[in-house]
Write a protein that holds these residues in place. Sequence first.
Motif, PDB file in Angstrom:
ATOM      1  N   LEU B 223       0.831  -1.209   0.000  1.00  0.00           N
ATOM      2  CA  LEU B 223       0.000   0.000   0.000  1.00  0.00           C
ATOM      3  C   LEU B 223       0.864   1.257   0.000  1.00  0.00           C
ATOM      4  CD1 LEU B 223      -2.945  -0.765   2.445  1.00  0.00           C
ATOM      5  CD2 LEU B 223      -3.026  -0.463  -0.032  1.00  0.00           C
ATOM      6  N   VAL B 224       1.881   1.238   0.846  1.00  0.00           N
ATOM      7  CA  VAL B 224       2.737   2.416   0.957  1.00  0.00           C
ATOM      8  C   VAL B 224       3.444   2.695  -0.369  1.00  0.00           C
ATOM      9  CG1 VAL B 224       4.787   3.380   2.058  1.00  0.00           C
ATOM     10  CG2 VAL B 224       3.101   2.149   3.425  1.00  0.00           C
ATOM     11  N   SER B 225       3.969   1.621  -0.980  1.00  0.00           N
ATOM     12  CA  SER B 225       4.721   1.875  -2.208  1.00  0.00           C
ATOM     13  C   SER B 225       3.805   2.226  -3.370  1.00  0.00           C
ATOM     14  CB  SER B 225       5.618   0.690  -2.558  1.00  0.00           C
ATOM     15  OG  SER B 225       4.872  -0.501  -2.555  1.00  0.00           O
ATOM     16  N   SER B 226       2.513   1.860  -3.251  1.00  0.00           N
ATOM     17  CA  SER B 226       1.592   2.246  -4.323  1.00  0.00           C
ATOM     18  C   SER B 226       1.416   3.758  -4.370  1.00  0.00           C
ATOM     19  CB  SER B 226       0.233   1.576  -4.131  1.00  0.00           C
ATOM     20  OG  SER B 226      -0.536   2.299  -3.188  1.00  0.00           O
ATOM     21  N   ALA B 227       1.720   4.394  -3.256  1.00  0.00           N
ATOM     22  CA  ALA B 227       1.541   5.847  -3.205  1.00  0.00           C
ATOM     23  C   ALA B 227       2.721   6.577  -3.806  1.00  0.00           C
ATOM     24  CB  ALA B 227       1.369   6.292  -1.758  1.00  0.00           C
ATOM     25  N   LYS B 228       3.858   5.903  -3.831  1.00  0.00           N
ATOM     26  CA  LYS B 228       5.037   6.599  -4.349  1.00  0.00           C
ATOM     27  C   LYS B 228       4.929   6.761  -5.854  1.00  0.00           C
ATOM     28  CE  LYS B 228       8.285   5.114  -0.850  1.00  0.00           C
ATOM     29  NZ  LYS B 228       8.944   3.857  -0.524  1.00  0.00           N
ATOM     30  N   PRO B 229       5.196   7.923  -6.345  1.00  0.00           N
ATOM     31  CA  PRO B 229       5.096   8.117  -7.791  1.00  0.00           C
ATOM     32  C   PRO B 229       6.234   7.420  -8.530  1.00  0.00           C
ATOM     33  CG  PRO B 229       5.712  10.170  -6.691  1.00  0.00           C
ATOM     34  CD  PRO B 229       5.566   9.138  -5.627  1.00  0.00           C
ATOM     35  N   THR B 230       6.064   6.094  -8.777  1.00  0.00           N
ATOM     36  CA  THR B 230       7.106   5.349  -9.489  1.00  0.00           C
ATOM     37  C   THR B 230       7.247   5.857 -10.924  1.00  0.00           C
ATOM     38  OG1 THR B 230       5.421   3.744 -10.001  1.00  0.00           O
ATOM     39  CG2 THR B 230       6.912   3.192  -8.209  1.00  0.00           C
ATOM     40  N   ASP B 231       6.161   6.498 -11.403  1.00  0.00           N
ATOM     41  CA  ASP B 231       6.195   7.003 -12.765  1.00  0.00           C
ATOM     42  C   ASP B 231       7.331   7.991 -12.978  1.00  0.00           C
ATOM     43  OD1 ASP B 231       4.083   5.464 -13.390  1.00  0.00           O
ATOM     44  OD2 ASP B 231       2.579   7.038 -13.159  1.00  0.00           O
ATOM     45  N   ILE B 232       7.738   8.645 -11.906  1.00  0.00           N
ATOM     46  CA  ILE B 232       8.822   9.617 -12.019  1.00  0.00           C
ATOM     47  C   ILE B 232      10.078   8.954 -12.561  1.00  0.00           C
ATOM     48  CG2 ILE B 232      10.470  10.903 -10.578  1.00  0.00           C
ATOM     49  CD1 ILE B 232       7.928  12.348 -11.418  1.00  0.00           C
ATOM     50  N   LYS B 233      10.282   7.709 -12.136  1.00  0.00           N
ATOM     51  CA  LYS B 233      11.445   6.974 -12.624  1.00  0.00           C
ATOM     52  C   LYS B 233      11.385   6.852 -14.148  1.00  0.00           C
ATOM     53  CE  LYS B 233      14.101   2.967 -11.289  1.00  0.00           C
ATOM     54  NZ  LYS B 233      14.043   1.635 -10.732  1.00  0.00           N
ATOM     55  N   ILE B 234      10.188   6.554 -14.635  1.00  0.00           N
ATOM     56  CA  ILE B 234      10.025   6.417 -16.089  1.00  0.00           C
ATOM     57  C   ILE B 234      10.330   7.739 -16.794  1.00  0.00           C
ATOM     58  CG2 ILE B 234       8.403   5.805 -17.913  1.00  0.00           C
ATOM     59  CD1 ILE B 234       6.870   4.174 -15.792  1.00  0.00           C
ATOM     60  N   VAL B 235       9.831   8.830 -16.204  1.00  0.00           N
ATOM     61  CA  VAL B 235      10.099  10.151 -16.779  1.00  0.00           C
ATOM     62  C   VAL B 235      11.598  10.369 -16.889  1.00  0.00           C
ATOM     63  CG1 VAL B 235       9.886  12.640 -16.424  1.00  0.00           C
ATOM     64  CG2 VAL B 235       7.956  11.151 -15.880  1.00  0.00           C
ATOM     65  N   LEU B 236      12.312  10.083 -15.792  1.00  0.00           N
ATOM     66  CA  LEU B 236      13.750  10.309 -15.784  1.00  0.00           C
ATOM     67  C   LEU B 236      14.471   9.384 -16.771  1.00  0.00           C
ATOM     68  CD1 LEU B 236      14.545  10.900 -11.996  1.00  0.00           C
ATOM     69  CD2 LEU B 236      14.011  12.537 -13.805  1.00  0.00           C
ATOM     70  N   GLU B 237      13.964   8.147 -16.882  1.00  0.00           N
ATOM     71  CA  GLU B 237      14.610   7.217 -17.809  1.00  0.00           C
ATOM     72  C   GLU B 237      14.475   7.680 -19.261  1.00  0.00           C
ATOM     73  OE1 GLU B 237      12.966   3.520 -16.570  1.00  0.00           O
ATOM     74  OE2 GLU B 237      14.471   3.276 -14.988  1.00  0.00           O
TER      75      GLU B 237
END
Lengths: 409, 321
Positions: B223-237
Amino acid sequence: MTEKQLPLIEKYRAKKFSEIRGQDMAVQEVKTFLKTFPKKRALILSGPPGTGKTCLTTALANEFNLELFELNASDLRNKASLEEVLKPATGQQSLFKKGKIILMDEADGITGSDRGGVTELIALIGKTSFPIIITANNIWQKKFSLLRQKCHMVPLKELKEPIIIEILKDVLTKENKKININTLNLIAKKSKGDVRSALNDLQLVINLGEEVFITDISDREKEDSIFNILKIVFQSQTDEKTINVYESTEMELDEISLWIEENIPTEYEGKALVKAYESLSKADVFKGRIYRQQHWRFLVYQSFFLSAGISSATKLKTNKFTQYKRPSRILKIWMANQKNAKKKSIVKKYSEQTHISIKKAMKESFLLPLILNNKQVQKELDLDENEQEYLLEKQGAIIVANNLNKFKL
Amino acid sequence: MENNSNIWTEKYRPKKFEEVVGQEDIIKKVQNLAKAMNIPHMLFAGPAGTGKSTLALIVVKDLFGVHWKENYLELNASDERGIDVVRQKVKDFARTKALGNVPFKVIFLDEADALTKEAQQALRRTMENFTGTCRFIMSCNYSSKIIDPIQSRCVVFRFKLLEKKDIEKRIKVIAEKEELQIDSSAVEMLYEASEGDCRRVINLLQAASSISPLISKELIDTLVSSAKPTDIKIVLEYALSGDFLKAKEKLLDVMLRESVSGTDIIKAIQKEVWNLQIDSELKVKLTEKTGEIEFRLVEGSDEFIQLEALLASFVLAGRGM
């Protein structure tokens, strides 16, 4: 104020039916309404601005020698004040003229503060011994539904361009002025059937000259000029001309900044991209400072970084031809806002119930679809069907995306 | 009504002084003030989820009993932060006499540090003029953002971050009432994820319980990690791989779809930089740039322009420059 100083729109306001153009049907209907009164006691003239609603009424009063009793949006029109003003008017005979017309101008302006206004108007229609004419831009609002049933409806259409041009030409002859036919066409096109705005624009041209007007109104030309500006900023050498490039346009710096932002990525790459963006970013920082400190002198720097600053990246790039695109961000933001509206309304209701700010509630919003997952809690927050649907959808999405089903017993 | 709310943060919000966990010193002092039926203006300063609003609510209920609702105004300064709020809502409420057998009213100004300086200035006169009819309780995260004249008119209470034992106590009460099974590793996880914010703990707990009454460390973690904007990693990649346009598009998408603010994005970027597969010297450079851009954002610049400018630097870094 002498006749000469009157604005054109007042000076040439139609006073007789013969002076009203392009609304022959409406003229007939208005005449019939008066002649058959009190078969119908009230008439609604509805139509876009500048199509002659008020003029029709004044012309009617003039031609039939009636006194015009007018109430418009500038007067308070709640129940009490309508009663006070209109009751005597609906009863008393006019002193010198044989009759009276009551004009309720701009009825869409009857607003929340005019409490009971519409109801009182309907009551008056039932009792009046004088014809009542009501004008409105949009009479199809729900609050007017009862009123519509009580009245004879006359819709007015926008005037066609040739008729507007005719009117403008007439005025020019009377004023003994001449202007280019292209400008006239432009004015007519821009007016979109609104005589008032056409006459106002004509006034502008007469007072300020044609050139001013053309660059001012034509959106198309505005766009042409931004293309030229982008070309200068993105493709030519940085010099005096670059720094002053924005002086030739009417477009605001903020809008220009959007155009630049949209087109930098296709124009530059690598080091040039970084450099161009750095300048755009600095221009934006100065813009922020202008707003916060109200120190307009910073405008010089915003403009400088937006022009010469970005232009100085040009020497780092290999020249290529690009088609400039119109800014898309504002539209995207708007569309996203539409989508996020449901989420926001849910978060707002949640924040009220839980003693926290909307901002803080937003931070918890990723958990809300799971927390607000049953009927009781949805009822407690008074969520409507749309909001419940949104939550259900989101809840499913979260469970699938995080494979939460494996935790279920 | 609030007693049987279905939202746990409300359902389990302490209703008496004795029920509050942590902040023992503050509770004792405030309770004594309330007992005398005469409270001063108070400023509650401290991190989120440590009990500031809760204590304010307890105070008014203790003071006013059944009449608390008529004599209590709660305003969230971060939602209504302008001077108009002070001039209208606050003044209108403050100037009328209290209802019922009550000596004064209470205005709770939540997140008062979000009030503009002008609004705070307007507030100081209001606080003095209406002391007879109205007392203020204000909450803030940082007392340094409250102007001195207001601080000097208030008794300041500094709330501490909740300790692990306090949070554990709370979790146990809820788990028992809601018939949840929770082991100590899950409790540990909850505490770590919450950073001492009791509201976050309870929300996570309720969200987890909607999936299963068996609360495991893994469930909380997911649940906690679902809140983290993992998409940011994709943006940076995208940016590092040199595709600026795609990075820009994705960034806009992340920000708009979930309405994430620019400052949240930049925090995520700052955390992500160190995990990127690039030379550490470049990481230092990029972090410096990130800090500069965050500074510009805080200064009030346009978030899209600033973040795009940052992404451009990532494109360059992707080429080892």
